[in-house]
Structure formats: structure tokens, C-alpha cells
Design an enzyme around this catalytic site. Structure first.
Site, PDB file in Angstrom:
ATOM      1  N   GLU A   1       0.837  -1.200   0.000  1.00  0.00           N
ATOM      2  CA  GLU A   1       0.000   0.000   0.000  1.00  0.00           C
ATOM      3  C   GLU A   1       0.873   1.252   0.000  1.00  0.00           C
ATOM      4  O   GLU A   1       0.635   2.202  -0.754  1.00  0.00           O
ATOM      5  CB  GLU A   1      -0.926  -0.009   1.203  1.00  0.00           C
ATOM      6  CG  GLU A   1      -1.725   1.256   1.395  1.00  0.00           C
ATOM      7  CD  GLU A   1      -2.058   1.539   2.849  1.00  0.00           C
ATOM      8  OE1 GLU A   1      -1.937   2.707   3.270  1.00  0.00           O
ATOM      9  OE2 GLU A   1      -2.435   0.596   3.560  1.00  0.00           O
ATOM     10  N   HIS A   2       1.894   1.257   0.832  1.00  0.00           N
ATOM     11  CA  HIS A   2       2.818   2.389   0.873  1.00  0.00           C
ATOM     12  C   HIS A   2       3.586   2.527  -0.436  1.00  0.00           C
ATOM     13  O   HIS A   2       3.748   3.629  -0.975  1.00  0.00           O
ATOM     14  CB  HIS A   2       3.815   2.202   2.016  1.00  0.00           C
ATOM     15  CG  HIS A   2       3.270   2.564   3.358  1.00  0.00           C
ATOM     16  ND1 HIS A   2       3.814   3.573   4.136  1.00  0.00           N
ATOM     17  CD2 HIS A   2       2.238   2.068   4.076  1.00  0.00           C
ATOM     18  CE1 HIS A   2       3.144   3.669   5.266  1.00  0.00           C
ATOM     19  NE2 HIS A   2       2.180   2.756   5.264  1.00  0.00           N
TER      20      HIS A   2
END
Length: 422
Positions: free
Chosen positions: A50-51
Site C-alpha cells: 500500500e505504501h
């Protein structure tokens, strides 16, 4: 039907709900992958991905992506849960194509450069440290670990420092290729959006994803859950999570369970709030909640209290749940709970982000899709008999008790065993 749905030839599902009178759109790209799908050696990689999807593509740096979203005045973010990951943006309707192209570029073309991985790893490790330093949050990690000690559901979404510290470029590429696939992706949008345009944009900007199917998860139970999960930490409060097996997602009795939960621990008129805080002043925060997943779930009560009051608070929770199981709830309590839950449904529906989230999450997890009016009708149709029927499914069994306090774990377990039994 209140929404439109199209499944593209490559397996991508496109969902939209047009909301009259709105000028905004919330767009989300939902991937059916979360921490539940990780091996022990991958713990935390769904959240790490996600990051990393914000860290650059062949044509844009991380700064370029941030500037591009700001240029259209968009609010954009992402989140990872145990069963899905979502990348979303909220913007004025005229910017739909630009926002879609940006999110699509991130999802399809992220490069996962090793230098970005090395720097972002430190950010995530700081996030883990922050969680560990926040006992009112971290106690929930103890609770899920105790509920599912032998399954990935019991592991923290953020992962652990040693595992996260080992992620590299090849790990990210392999996970992306395996999980970020066409059949595992749902495009959802709500607001002033044209479904035909949304389908065309999905075909144009997501065609580079590898082919694949929706994640299928094996059945899991709470049968092996532990009795206690206790950590010693120098805190001003003892943080408690009292947990019992709960309902899975999309269970037919979830509406009755929601109303029972509301009576027990949601809001200032709830039984637990009144007994623990208002009558005895033993806690500032006390509440109950359900965590439901595909095929399984847990029901929990949280409270934070001074360490000296640990046994008193657990005893009250134990007795109040037993009382609700034995005696049920009153017609007045049910009526009040219905108004609370129905109002929450309607009020949340005023936001395109909430509507988009309901479309995307329910579709990617294979749940029933209901309009706001249908949800309200389901709530109002619940009877006292319905609540009595579901109560044993939530309130029966030996609890798991998770605690963070300044006391030694053996001492906590001995003291609480005398309250709730061995």
C-alpha cells in the site's frame, strides 16, 4: 437496482452508483488481498505494498504523484485491512479521467525501486513502533493473535520489524504479480459518475494488470483460541479486550447482532457504558464491537481502567454479557437501538466515500449489496425474538481476555481466572 455493474472480459469488476445532486465523485480501486493472505515470511507485505504504490512509476516520482493529485484538488489515500486493500480519491466530477489515470498508473506501473523500499521500510517500522507505544490500539493486536493463534488472521496488519525489515524489490514485484490481478480487482465509484465512462477508463488504464482470479480463502475457526494474552508495560491504565467468537461477514443474523451490540456497548446509553463509567466511574472509554471476516468473526468489549480496577471491570463485563444472554433485552432498548443504527446508516450515506466503500468492499469480499433504504428496512424488521436467537452465538463460550498493564502476566491471569473461571 441502485448500482450498475460490469465485468470486463479480463475479469475486472466495475461498480458505480450515481447520486443525484452531487458534484463530487469518490473513486476506489479495491484489491482482494490483505494480511490474511500472507505467509509468516510475508507478514506485513500487503500493508507495505500500500505504501509502495505511492512511491513512483516509470513516468512519475512520488512527488509527481502528490503534485498531480493536488492539481485537481483531490483528497487521496489508501488503507489495508485483513482481507482487502483500497486506493481511493475524492474529487470534483470533471476530474474523473485524470484521477482514474493517476490511480491506475500507481496500481499497474509502480516500479518498487530498491531505494524507495529502503526509505519506506523505515517509515513503516516507525508506524509499527507507534502502534506498540499506543496500548489502547496494540491490545487489539493481542486480542486477534489470541483469537486466531494458528492463522494469518491473528497476525498484525502492519507486520513485525524483522519481517518488514527484510522486504526487497523482488518480494514486492512477486507479490504484486501474484495478487494485483484482473480478477482480484474491483473498481468502485459513487457520486456524479457515468457508468459507461467508468468502464471505458477501466479498460484503458488497467489493461496492464496480469490476469488472475479472485482470492479464495480457506475456512478458519476460533476453536484454538487462547484463554489469556497479557503483556506487561508501564502504563497508567490497564487496557482490556474481552473476546468471544462472533459472526462471519454476510451472516443472515448480522442485523440482530448489530442491534444487540448497540444495546450492550455502543453509545452513552448502552449497558456497559452505564455500568462501567456512569454508575461506577471505572473507565473513560468502554465499548463493544464485532469484527467479521469471510467465514469467521469475533465479538469484543474494550475498556481502559486504572490497573487497580482491572478485576472489577472484567467482572462487570462478564456479568453484563451473561445477563444479556440469560434475560435478553427490553423492547425499549431495541427501539432505541434501531433508531441509533438506522440513523447511522442514513447519515453515513450522505458521503460518497462511504457509498463507494460499501460498493467496493462488499463486492470484493462477495457480500450482499443493499441500498441505504434496504439496510434501514432490515434493521427495523428485527424483533426481540431475533435478538434472543442470535445472542447465544455472540455471548456463549469461554472468553479470551487480552490485557496490557503494569502487572506481571502470571499475576493478571491468576487474578482474572478467579473472576471468569479457569
Amino acid at each position: 437496482m441502485f448500482y450498475q455493474k460490469t465485468v470486463l472480459t479480463n475479469g475486472i469488476t466495475v461498480m458505480s452508483e450515481k447520486v443525484a445532486g452531487f458534484r463530487s465523485v469518490t473513486l476506489g480501486l479495491w484489491v482482494g488481498v490483505g494480511s490474511r493472505d500472507e505467509t509468516p515470511e510475508q507478514g506485513g507485505i500487503s500493508h507495505f505494498m500500500e505504501h509502495m504504490l505511492f512511491k513512483g512509476t516509470p513516468t512519475r516520482t512520488a512527488e509527481d504523484l502528490n503534485i498531480a493529485f493536488d492539481q485537481i484538488g483531490a483528497e487521496n489515500n489508501a488503507f489495508t485491512s485483513k482481507e482487502c486493500t483500497c486506493f481511493y480519491a475524492r474529487f470534483i466530477d470533471e476530474h474523473l479521467e485524470r484521477a482514474f489515470e493517476l490511480l491506475g498508473d500507481m496500481l499497474v506501473n509502480s516500479t518498487f525501486e530498491q531505494g524507495c523500499i529502503d526509505s519506506e521500510r523505515e517509515v513503516v517500522i516507525e508506524e509499527i513502533a507507534r502502534s506498540e507505544d499506543t496500548p489502547e490500539d496494540y491490545v487489539f493486536d493481542l486480542a486477534t493473535a489470541a483469537a486466531w493463534p494458528d492463522d494469518a488472521l491473528g497476525r498484525p496488519i502492519l507486520g513485525t520489524r524483522p519481517v518488514v525489515g527484510a522486504f526487497d524489490h523482488d518480494d514486492c514485484v512477486a507479490y504484486h504479480d501474484a495478487r494485483y490481478t484482473t480478477g482480484n480487482l474491483v473498481v468502485a465509484a459513487s457520486g456524479n459518475v457515468d457508468h459507461g465512462q467508468l468502464v471505458e477508463l477501466a479498460e484503458r488504464y488497467l489493461s496492464g494488470l496480469p490476469a488472475g482470479t479472485r482470492t479464495v480463502r480457506p475456512a478458519v475457526t476460533c476453536d484454538s483460541r487462547r484463554r489469556f494474552s497479557v503483556m506487561k508495560k508501564e502504563t497508567e491504565q490497564a487496557h482490556i479486550v474481552y473476546t468471544l467468537p462472533g459472526l462471519p461477514l454476510d451472516d443472515p443474523e448480522r442485523w440482530a447482532a448489530t442491534l444487540l451490540d448497540t444495546v450492550l456497548g455502543s453509545g452513552m446509553s448502552s449497558r456497559l457504558f452505564q455500568e462501567v463509567r456512569e454508575k461506577r466511574g471505572l473507565a473513560y472509554a468502554v465499548s463493544s464491537y464485532s469484527s467479521s471476516y469471510q467465514g469467521t468473526g469475533i465479538y469484543s468489549v474494550y475498556a481502559g481502567t486504572r490497573p487497580a480496577n482491572l478485576e472489577k471491570v472484567v467482572d462487570i463485563i462478564h456479568r453484563e454479557l451473561a445477563k444479556a444472554l440469560e434475560e435478553g433485552i427490553t423492547a425499549e432498548e431495541l427501539a432505541r437501538a434501531k433508531e441509533t443504527v438506522a440513523s447511522q446508516i442514513v447519515l453515513r450515506g450522505e458521503y460518497t466515500q462511504t457509498r463507494m466503500g460499501a460498493l467496493g468492499r462488499n463486492e470484493v469480499l462477495g457480500c450482499e449489496l443493499l441500498s441505504i433504504d434496504d439496510q434501514e428496512r432490515r434493521v427495523r424488521a428485527v424483533s426481540l425474538d431475533d435478538v434472543a436467537k442470535v445472542a447465544p452465538r455472540l455471548l456463549t463460550g469461554t472468553p479470551t481476555i487480552s490485557v496490557i498493564s503494569p502487572f506481571e502476566p502470571d499475576d493478571v491471569e491468576a487474578r482474572l481466572s478467579s473472576v471468569v473461571g479457569e
